[in-house]
Enzyme design. Structure first.
Site, PDB file in Angstrom:
ATOM      1  N   CYS A  45       0.784  -1.231   0.000  1.00 51.97           N
ATOM      2  CA  CYS A  45       0.000   0.000   0.000  1.00 51.97           C
ATOM      3  C   CYS A  45       0.823   1.291   0.000  1.00 51.97           C
ATOM      4  CB  CYS A  45      -0.973   0.039   1.181  1.00 51.97           C
ATOM      5  SG  CYS A  45      -1.884  -1.509   1.411  1.00 51.97           S
ATOM      6  N   GLU A  74       3.286  -4.839   6.740  1.00 49.46           N
ATOM      7  CA  GLU A  74       2.834  -6.089   7.331  1.00 49.46           C
ATOM      8  C   GLU A  74       3.339  -6.166   8.768  1.00 49.46           C
ATOM      9  OE1 GLU A  74       0.847  -8.028   5.742  1.00 49.46           O
ATOM     10  OE2 GLU A  74       1.123  -7.284   3.695  1.00 49.46           O
TER      11      GLU A  74
END
Length: 616
Positions: free
Chosen positions: A2, A80
Site C-alpha cells: 500500500c 505487514e
C-alpha cells in the site's frame, strides 16, 4: 503493502479539500492497485491505496474505529505486522471485537488499547499514520529498520505526509524546491537520516514516532540499536541465529496471495530460499517459487572485476535443483535496460535520479516480470549489513579510513561528481558534507566498555552499514517493487536478528576467516557446498558494451542540446571526456557512474522541473 498519504491543518476545514487529497492519493496508484480510499474530517484528511495481501475482502482503508462518532480514530497503514495473530488474541482477551481478519485492524485496535506504545509490540515492516480526533493528534510511525518509507512536510498549521515525495508534491502547500543540501544528498552517497532531496520534505527516521499536534512537531525514538554484552558461546550463537531465521521466515511466508523468493545464487538468497522451501514442504504447501535476474550473454562473456568473481546463473541453477524450486530466470537485454519507458518509470518511482541506473532499471524489470506470477516476494536484502558481507568490512584500508567504508573502498578514482561545474563543486563541498555526516553517525554508535580497539571499530563499521548504507538499498527495493505493486519482504531485517547479531563480537562473525561466518554456519546444512562456500557477489550489473555505448550516445545528445537543464550544473568539457570508451572493466564501471548520473539529473530536471536554489 500500500501507499498512504494525508494532511492535517489545525486552522483549516479539510473536509472541503477532498479534491486535493484525492490528487495526493492517486499519485501512488502503483503502490496500491487493488483499492482506493479517502477519509476527510474537520482538521484531517487521509488517503490510502491498497495492495491486498492479508484478508482480501476485508481490511479496506482508511480504517475508522467507531465511524459513527465525531471524534474518530483513523488509521492509514502500509506494510505487514508479522505477529498480528498473537496481538489479536491479546486484544480480544481485553474485550476488543474485530470486524476483519486483517493486520490493519490489529494495529488500529492496538492503538486504542495501548496508545502510542503500540509500536513497542509490533514485529514487521510498516509505515502508518493515526489521526486521533479526540486528542487532535497525528502520529506518524515507521518500522525499526526503515523498510517502508514515510515522508512529511511541516506547514504553518500542521503537516502533509505520504509514502513517497510525489504524494506531498501534489499538495499546493508543498513546492518542488532543491537546495544545495538536496544536491549533496543526491551526490554524496551517505543517506543522511531524516533528510530528503526536496527542501522541507523530511523522512521519518527508522524506529521513530513523529507526533503532530497544535504545539508543533515532536520526534522520539521508540527503538534503536543497543550495546549489550554478548555472553553466548559460538555454538549457542549459531543455533540462535538459525532459530531466529526459521521463525522469521515462517512468519513472513504468511500470505493470502501467491508468494516467491528472489534468488541470486549467493549465500543470503539461497539460505532464504532453502528455509522457505523446507517450511512449505513441512506444511504440505506448494513448491517454493523463485526468480532470478540475468542478462543476455552475461555468463558466457563474464569478466571478473573487483566486486564480482563469478556470474550468478550456475549457482542459481544448482540451488534451485537442490531445493526443488519452481524457478524462473528473467533475462534482460541492453535494449530492455535502455528502454525509455522503463527508465522513466524508474525515475517516477524514485522521485529523483537513480544512483546506479542499470541496477535500478534491471530490478524494476525483474519485479515487473515477477508481478505477473506473484504478489509477495522474500528477499535476502540486508544480510550483508547484518553479518558483515561486503568487501569493505574486510579491507583494512577501508575499515581504518576516516570516512564511511563504502566511500573508502571506491578510492580516489570515484567518478560520481568529477564532472560537476567547478564553482558548484566548491559550494557543495561533497567531501566536507560526507565528513560531517560521518561524524554525526559515529557519535550515535553505542559501545560496550572494555573491548579492544579493533572490536570497537568493527562495531562502528557495522552500525554505519545498518543505519546508513542499508537505507540506500531498502529504498531502491521499496520504490522498484512498489512501482509494480509487488510486496518485497526482508527477513534479514527482523529487528530481533539485527539486534542479536549487532552485539556478536566481530571475531565470532568471522570465526572461519570468511565473510558472514555465522550465516554460513547456521544454514550450511540446507545448501550445496558450492553455494555455501561461494564468495560474496553483489547484485549484478550488465557488462554488455552496447549498454555503455547507448549511454554515451544519449549523453552526446544532451551535451549538444544548449537548452538541456543539466548543463548549468556540469563542466561540459569534463563531461565530454566520458564519451570516450575507457580501457578495462574497472574504468568502465567508474565512467558509467558519471554517465548515468548526468543523464539521470537531466531527465529528472525535465520531468519534475524542481526549483533549484543553489546560491552563488
Amino acid at each position: 503493502m500500500c501507499g498512504i498519504t494525508g494532511w492535517v491543518d489545525f486552522e483549516r476545514d479539510l473536509s472541503r479539500e477532498r479534491d486535493v487529497l484525492s490528487a495526493m492519493t492517486d499519485t501512488m496508484a502503483c503502490r496500491g492497485p487493488d483499492a482506493r480510499g479517502v477519509w476527510t474530517g474537520h482538521h484531517a484528511a487521509v488517503g490510502h491505496r491498497r495492495l491486498s495481501i492479508i484478508d482480501l475482502p476485508g481490511g479496506a482503508q482508511p480504517m475508522v474505529a467507531e465511524p459513527d462518532k465525531a471524534d474518530a480514530t483513523v488509521l492509514t497503514y502500509s506494510g505487514e505486522v508479522y505477529n498480528f495473530a498473537e496481538l489479536r488474541e491479546r486484544l480480544a482477551a481485553r474485550g476488543h471485537r474485530f470486524r476483519t481478519d486483517s493486520d490493519t485492524e490489529v494495529v488500529l485496535r492496538g492503538y486504542l488499547e495501548w496508545g502510542e506504545s503500540v509500536v513497542d509490540r509490533l514485529n514487521g515492516m510498516y509505515a502508518f499514520a493515526v489521526w486521533d480526533a479526540r486528542a487532535e493528534r497525528l502520529l506518524l510511525v515507521r518500522d525499526r529498520m526503515g523498510i517502508k518509507p514515510l515522508f512529511y512536510h511541516p506547514t504553518p498549521h500542521g503537516v502533509v505526509f505520504g509514502s513517497e515525495p510525489k504524494a506531498l508534491l501534489a499538495n499546493p502547500l508543498v513546492d518542488a524546491v532543491v537546495d544545495e543540501d538536496g544536491l549533496r544528498e543526491l551526490l554524496g552517497f551517505v543517506k543522511t537520516p531524516e533528510r530528503s532531496v526536496y527542501q522541507g520534505i523530511r523522512e521519518v527516521r527508522p524506529g521513530h514516532v513523529v507526533r503532530v499536534d497544535r504545539e508543533g512537531v515532536h520526534r522520539r525514538a521508540y527503538w534503536r540499536l543497543e550495546a549489550r554484552e554478548h555472553t553466548d558461546d559460538l555454538d549457542t550463537t549459531v543455533r540462535t541465529v538459525r532459530d531466529l531465521l526459521e521463525d522469521t521466515v515462517d512468519r513472513q511466508l504468511v500470505s493470502d496471495v501467491p508468494r516467491c523468493t528472489l534468488l541470486s545464487g549467493g549465500l543470503d538468497s539461497s539460505a532464504l530460499t532453502a528455509l522457505a522451501a523446507r517450511r512449505l514442504r513441512a506444511a504440505g504447501a506448494e513448491r517454493v517459487r523463485s526468480f532470478a535476474v540475468d542478462f543476455a550473454g552475461y555468463t558466457e562473456h563474464f569478466r571478473p572485476d573487483e566486486l564480482r568473481e563469478t556470474p550468478d546463473a550456475p549457482y542459481v541453477r544448482e540451488l534451485s535443483r537442490h531445493v526443488d524450486a519452481d524457478h524462473t530466470d528473467i533475462v534482460l537485454s541492453s535494449a530492455d535496460l535502455t528502454d525509455p519507458r522503463a527508465r522513466r518509470a524508474v525515475l517516477r518511482a524514485n522521485d529523483a535520479p537513480a544512483a546506479i541506473g542499470d541496477m535500478y532499471t534491471s530490478l524494476y524489470l525483474l519485479f515487473q516480470a515477477i508481478r505477473r506470477h506473484s504478489t509477495v516476494a522474500l528477499s535476502g536484502e540486508s544480510a550483508d549489513e547484518v553479518f558483515g558481507g561486503y568487501r569493505q568490512f574486510h579491507d583494512p584500508e577501508a575499515v581504518d579510513a576516516d570516512t564511511f567504508p563504502w566511500l573508502a573502498i571506491a578510492g580516489p578514482r570515484r567518478a560520481r561528481s568529477s564532472w560537476l561545474d567547478p564553482g558548484l563543486s566548491r559550494r557543495l563541498d561533497l567531501p566536507g558534507y560526507q565528513r560531517a555526516a560521518y561524524r554525526a553517525a559515529l557519535a550515535e554508535v553505542p559501545h560496550v566498555p572494555g573491548v579492544s580497539a579493533r572490536e570497537r571499530r568493527m562495531r562502528e563499521v557495522c552500525y554505519l552499514h545498518l543505519t546508513r548504507f542499508v537505507q540506500i538499498l531498502l529504498d531502491r527495493k521499496d520504490r522498484m517493487s512498489m512501482a509494480n505493486g509487488l510486496e518485497v519482504r526482508v527477513p534479514f531485517c527482523d529487528h530481533r536478528l539485527v539486534q542479536y547479531v549487532f552485539n556478536t563480537p566481530w571475531e565470532m562473525k568471522t570465526f572461519d576467516g570468511r565473510e558472514k561466518s555465522l550465516l554460513r554456519a547456521a544454514t550450511r546444512d540446507l545448501l550445496p557446498a558450492s553455494v555455501a562456500d561461494r564468495r560474496k557477489s553483489p547484485y549484478p550489473s550488465t557488462q554488455d558494451p552496447l549498454y555503455d555505448r547507448a549511454l554515451r550516445k544519449e549523453l552526446a545528445g544532451v551535451l549538444d542540446d544548449t537548452a538541456s537543464p543539466v548543463r548549468p550544473l556540469i563542466d561540459v568539457q569534463r563531461a565530454r571526456e566520458l564519451l570516450t570508451e575507457p580501457d578495462g572493466v574497472e574504468a568502465e564501471r567508474q565512467a558509467r557512474l558519471g554517465l548515468e548520473m548526468i543523464l539521470g539529473l537531466d531527465a529528472w530536471l525535465r520531468e519534475y522541473r524542481p526549483e533549484l536554489r543553489l546560491g552563488g
